[in-house]
Structure formats: structure tokens, C-alpha cells
Design a protein around this motif. Structure first.
Motif, short mmCIF file in Angstrom:
data_model
loop_
_atom_site.label_atom_id
_atom_site.label_comp_id
_atom_site.label_asym_id
_atom_site.label_seq_id
_atom_site.Cartn_x
_atom_site.Cartn_y
_atom_site.Cartn_z
N ILE A 84 0.83 -1.20 0.00
CA ILE A 84 0.00 0.00 0.00
C ILE A 84 0.87 1.26 0.00
O ILE A 84 1.78 1.40 0.82
N ASN A 85 0.58 2.17 -0.92
CA ASN A 85 1.17 3.51 -0.97
C ASN A 85 2.69 3.49 -1.03
O ASN A 85 3.26 3.20 -2.08
N GLU A 86 3.38 3.75 0.09
CA GLU A 86 4.84 3.82 0.08
C GLU A 86 5.52 2.46 0.10
O GLU A 86 6.74 2.36 -0.02
N VAL A 87 4.73 1.40 0.27
CA VAL A 87 5.31 0.05 0.20
C VAL A 87 5.54 -0.31 -1.26
O VAL A 87 4.61 -0.30 -2.07
N VAL A 88 6.78 -0.61 -1.58
CA VAL A 88 7.16 -0.90 -2.96
C VAL A 88 6.71 -2.31 -3.35
O VAL A 88 6.14 -2.53 -4.42
N GLU A 215 8.52 -6.11 -14.52
CA GLU A 215 7.75 -5.67 -13.34
C GLU A 215 8.33 -4.42 -12.69
O GLU A 215 8.69 -4.42 -11.51
N PRO A 216 8.44 -3.33 -13.43
CA PRO A 216 9.06 -2.13 -12.86
C PRO A 216 8.29 -1.58 -11.66
O PRO A 216 7.06 -1.51 -11.66
N MET A 217 9.05 -1.19 -10.65
CA MET A 217 8.51 -0.52 -9.47
C MET A 217 8.84 0.95 -9.61
O MET A 217 10.02 1.32 -9.59
N ILE A 218 7.83 1.78 -9.80
CA ILE A 218 8.01 3.18 -10.13
C ILE A 218 7.66 4.04 -8.92
O ILE A 218 6.57 3.89 -8.35
N ASN A 219 8.58 4.93 -8.54
CA ASN A 219 8.42 5.74 -7.33
C ASN A 219 8.19 7.21 -7.66
O ASN A 219 8.77 7.74 -8.61
N VAL A 220 7.42 7.88 -6.81
CA VAL A 220 7.21 9.32 -6.95
C VAL A 220 8.51 10.07 -6.68
O VAL A 220 8.85 11.03 -7.38
N GLY A 221 9.23 9.66 -5.65
CA GLY A 221 10.45 10.35 -5.25
C GLY A 221 11.70 9.56 -5.57
O GLY A 221 11.90 9.12 -6.70
N ASP A 238 12.02 7.52 1.11
CA ASP A 238 11.51 8.85 1.48
C ASP A 238 10.03 8.84 1.86
O ASP A 238 9.45 9.90 2.13
N GLY A 239 9.39 7.69 1.89
CA GLY A 239 7.99 7.60 2.29
C GLY A 239 6.99 8.01 1.23
O GLY A 239 5.79 8.06 1.49
N LYS A 240 7.47 8.30 0.01
CA LYS A 240 6.55 8.66 -1.07
C LYS A 240 6.04 7.40 -1.75
O LYS A 240 6.59 6.32 -1.59
N ARG A 241 4.99 7.55 -2.55
CA ARG A 241 4.28 6.38 -3.08
C ARG A 241 5.02 5.68 -4.22
O ARG A 241 5.87 6.26 -4.90
N SER A 242 4.64 4.41 -4.39
CA SER A 242 5.22 3.57 -5.43
C SER A 242 4.10 2.76 -6.07
O SER A 242 3.09 2.45 -5.42
N ALA A 243 4.26 2.43 -7.35
CA ALA A 243 3.27 1.61 -8.05
C ALA A 243 3.98 0.60 -8.93
O ALA A 243 5.09 0.85 -9.42
N GLN A 244 3.33 -0.54 -9.14
CA GLN A 244 3.94 -1.62 -9.92
C GLN A 244 2.90 -2.39 -10.72
O GLN A 244 1.80 -2.66 -10.23
N PHE A 245 3.27 -2.73 -11.94
CA PHE A 245 2.52 -3.69 -12.75
C PHE A 245 3.53 -4.72 -13.26
O PHE A 245 4.70 -4.40 -13.48
N GLU A 246 3.06 -5.95 -13.44
CA GLU A 246 3.95 -7.03 -13.84
C GLU A 246 3.22 -8.02 -14.73
O GLU A 246 2.07 -8.36 -14.49
#
Length: 262
Positions: A84-88, A215-221, A238-246
């Protein structure tokens, strides 16, 4: 590096496992809403997977003893990784954690069906999300698509990573470097390792018959990450959000074939 090439018959078996993963995502989708615990989602996935005669391959995976000053790692306890959110990635399902309006949640599912692995990840929006989260999800999905498009016979793995890195960074985001894609077959993690950054024309040459994930893990920061005390949960530094699709794909004599779709 010993990359195990797959025959058409073996790819057909991998496609069956991948299709089950895609079906599991569709079963879960209506339950990804505010107030649902991550453990409830885990149980929905496990019941469906086992009901189809498959095993949740993440459950009990990855235990290793302490070594060279590194702490011991317990076996992963869940059917799904839920982040969730900042969890990669590698978030552990919990009865104490409920989804909230505005969250983004990455769900990673792996199954073993008739001896073959299916592996895929989807990031869901929980209710209405803000503009930054929407853009992050869109860019993460497009990064995955662009990386997959490079997975053609006689290209190189650096082409996959470069396409992802260039698009993420052109949109002001970063791509995690410590983690990447991997070969898939009878085991969850096989060669080759697939980095989601790199330079065109470098790296292992891609050959027909390879099967691996993008499966790239893309981060805001920042691209940097940290691992929590449970030794599984990876968060942004840095606690900012991350999103992933695979997706898992097979390299053919033409366009790559996605194995984790309906």
C-alpha cells in the motif's frame, strides 16, 4: 547465468498458470475497497487458487538463516504480496491493516499449477485517488508495456531496462534498482535477472524461448528503498508512493507473448 529456454509445450503450461493468476485478479477486484483488510484479500485469493487445484507459491517461500551479519528471513506468510502507498513490494497481509479511500495498493500473485509458475502484479486504486497517484499508476503501467515491447528475439535486456527508465524519468518519477524481473518456469525465480534501468544495446541477448517477468517498481520520489524489520516489506526510502505492474512473457519469433492475461 544459466537461462532455461522453454519449448512451445512448456510455454503452453506456463500460459495456463498465468491465466489462473489473471483470473484471480478478476475475482479479487470487487473486494478492493475501503474497509477491507489485506488479510481478507489474501484469503479470497488463496481460496480461489486452491479451489482451482493450484498452490499459492509465495506462501512459505524464501526462508533463510542468518549469515555474514544479515538477519534471518522468515518464510513469507501470505498467498499474495500486498503493498500500500509507500510500500514498494512484498507487503505482508494483515488483519490489522484496512484499505482506505485514496490508497493505491499493489497486489502480487504467484501460483504453481501442474508444476509450472504464474506470476503477475496489478496496482489498484481504492476508491477515488488524487492526481499524483493517478499519474503514477498510469506511468507505471506504461513503463511495463514499453519494457515488454523491447523483449524481442536478438535484442538485449538493457533495451528493456532503458525503455522503462527513460519513460519513468521523463515523467518525473524514478525506477527501483535493487529489485527487478526474473525468469519463470518450474521455479518462481530463474535466470535471467531483468533490471528496470539500463542502456540500450547492453546486457544479455534476448532469445526466442526465454520466459521472464517485466515488473518495474516506479516511485514518486527517490529510487532508494528500505526493508522493514519483518525482513520482507520493502518501502520507499523517502515515504513517497510507489506503483507496480507485472506480466510474465514468452519471447517468440515476433512480438512477445503475454502469459498472465485472460
Amino acid at each position: 547465468m544459466a537461462v532455461m529456454m522453454k519449448s512451445r509445450q512448456e510455454i503452453a503450461k506456463l500460459r495456463e498458470a498465468g491465466r489462473l493468476v489473471a483470473q484471480t485478479f478478476e475475482v479479487m477486484r470487487p473486494y478492493v475497497k475501503p474497509g477491507v483488510t489485506t488479510l481478507e484479500l489474501d484469503q479470497i485469493a488463496e481460496d480461489y487458487i486452491r479451489g482451482k487445484g493450484a498452490l499459492p507459491i509465495y506462501k512459505g517461500y524464501g526462508a533463510r538463516p542468518a549469515y555474514n551479519g544479515h538477519p534471518a528471513v522468515p518464510a513469507f506468510p501470505g498467498t499474495i504480496c500486498i503493498s500500500i502507498n509507500e510500500v514498494v513490494c512484498h507487503g505482508i497481509p494483515s488483519a490489522e491493516v484496512k484499505l482506505k479511500e485514496g490508497d493505491i495498493v499493489g497486489v502480487d500473485i504467484g501460483v504453481l499449477l501442474n508444476g509450472w509458475v504464474g506470476d503477475s502484479c496489478v496496482t489498484y486504486a481504492v476508491g477515488e485517488i488524487d492526481e499524483e497517484a493517478q499519474k503514477l499508476m498510469e506511468v507505471a503501467k506504461r513503463c511495463t508495456e514499453l519494457g515488454i515491447a523491447e523483449a524481442r528475439h536478438n535484442k538485449r535486456l538493457g533495451d528493456v531496462g532503458a525503455a522503462i527508465q527513460e519513460y519513468a524519468e521523463s515523467n518525473g518519477f524514478s525506477t527501483v534498482r535493487e529489485l527487478g524481473g526474473h525468469g519463470v518456469g518450474r521455479s518462481l525465480h530463474e535466470d535471467p535477472h531483468v533490471s528496470h534501468f539500463g542502456k540500450h544495446g547492453t546486457g544479455l541477448r534476448i532469445r526466442q524461448g526465454m520466459v521472464f517477468t517485466v515488473e518495474p517498481m516506479i516511485n514518486v520520489g527517490t529510487a532508494k528503498t528500505r526493508v522493514l524489520a519483518d525482513q520482507w516489506t520493502v518501502c520507499t526510502a523517502d515515504g513517497k508512493r510507489s506503483a507496480q505492474f507485472e506480466h510474465t512473457l514468452a519471447v517468440t519469433d515476433g512480438a512477445p507473448e503475454l502469459l498472465t492475461i485472460l
